[in-house]
Design a protein around this motif. Structure first.
Motif, PDB file in Angstrom:
ATOM      1  N   TYR A   1       0.800  -1.224   0.000  1.00  0.00           N
ATOM      2  CA  TYR A   1       0.000   0.000   0.000  1.00  0.00           C
ATOM      3  C   TYR A   1       0.833   1.273   0.000  1.00  0.00           C
TER       4      TYR A   1
ATOM      5  N   GLU B   1       0.818  -4.062   6.424  1.00  0.00           N
ATOM      6  CA  GLU B   1       0.245  -4.186   5.086  1.00  0.00           C
ATOM      7  C   GLU B   1      -0.352  -5.570   4.876  1.00  0.00           C
TER       8      GLU B   1
ATOM      9  N   GLN C   1      -3.649  -5.558   6.733  1.00  0.00           N
ATOM     10  CA  GLN C   1      -4.555  -4.431   6.527  1.00  0.00           C
ATOM     11  C   GLN C   1      -5.930  -4.858   6.043  1.00  0.00           C
TER      12      GLN C   1
ATOM     13  N   SER D   1      -6.554   4.365   3.808  1.00  0.00           N
ATOM     14  CA  SER D   1      -5.459   3.723   3.095  1.00  0.00           C
ATOM     15  C   SER D   1      -4.225   4.609   3.082  1.00  0.00           C
TER      16      SER D   1
ATOM     17  N   GLY E   1      -2.036   4.254   0.580  1.00  0.00           N
ATOM     18  CA  GLY E   1      -1.643   4.344  -0.825  1.00  0.00           C
ATOM     19  C   GLY E   1      -2.291   5.520  -1.534  1.00  0.00           C
TER      20      GLY E   1
ATOM     21  N   GLY F   1      -4.717   4.356  -6.955  1.00  0.00           N
ATOM     22  CA  GLY F   1      -4.102   3.040  -6.972  1.00  0.00           C
ATOM     23  C   GLY F   1      -2.943   2.997  -7.951  1.00  0.00           C
TER      24      GLY F   1
END
Length: 115
Positions: free
Chosen positions: A63, A73, A76, A84, A86, A90
């Motif tokens: 992430y 991670e 998660q 998140s 990240g 994405g």
């Protein structure tokens, strides 16, 4: 984490994940009392599958995008959804090299199952 973390940095790399998969395929083949040829074939399959699984795991679970998986991670998705770490958009799944590995694995498995 401790078994797979060869480097001792508390994180898993693609190579460390692939090593875990290779070990699991060998243990499964040995536990089924496979012939020496079967254990060898499982090791070869584990080699290719390990790289593919390692890459897919990294792409789907990394992430923060650092190229290594932390325990946070890995866990998660097993807890309540939180904010998140990240990017919102994405990252696309990179497939270079994976298709070749899958083709090699398919050829290996076809050779093992052929009479």
């Amino acid at each position: 984490m401790a078994e797979g973390d060869v480097s001792g940095d508390g994180l898993l790399s693609v190579a460390e994940i692939a090593r875990l998969v290779r070990g699991m395929t060998w243990v499964m083949a040995a536990a089924e009392d496979a012939s020496p040829e079967g254990v060898l074939a499982a090791g070869g399959g584990g080699l290719l599958a390990g790289v593919a699984i390692g890459r897919f795991a990294m792409e789907s679970l990394d992430y923060d995008g650092d190229g290594r998986l932390s325990a946070a991670e890995l866990g998660q998705d097993r807890t309540a959804l939180t904010r998140s770490l990240g990017a919102e958009g994405g990252r696309p799944l990179r497939l270079e090299g994976v298709q070749e590995g899958i083709g090699l694995l398919r050829g290996l498995l076809d050779g093992v199952t052929a009479p």
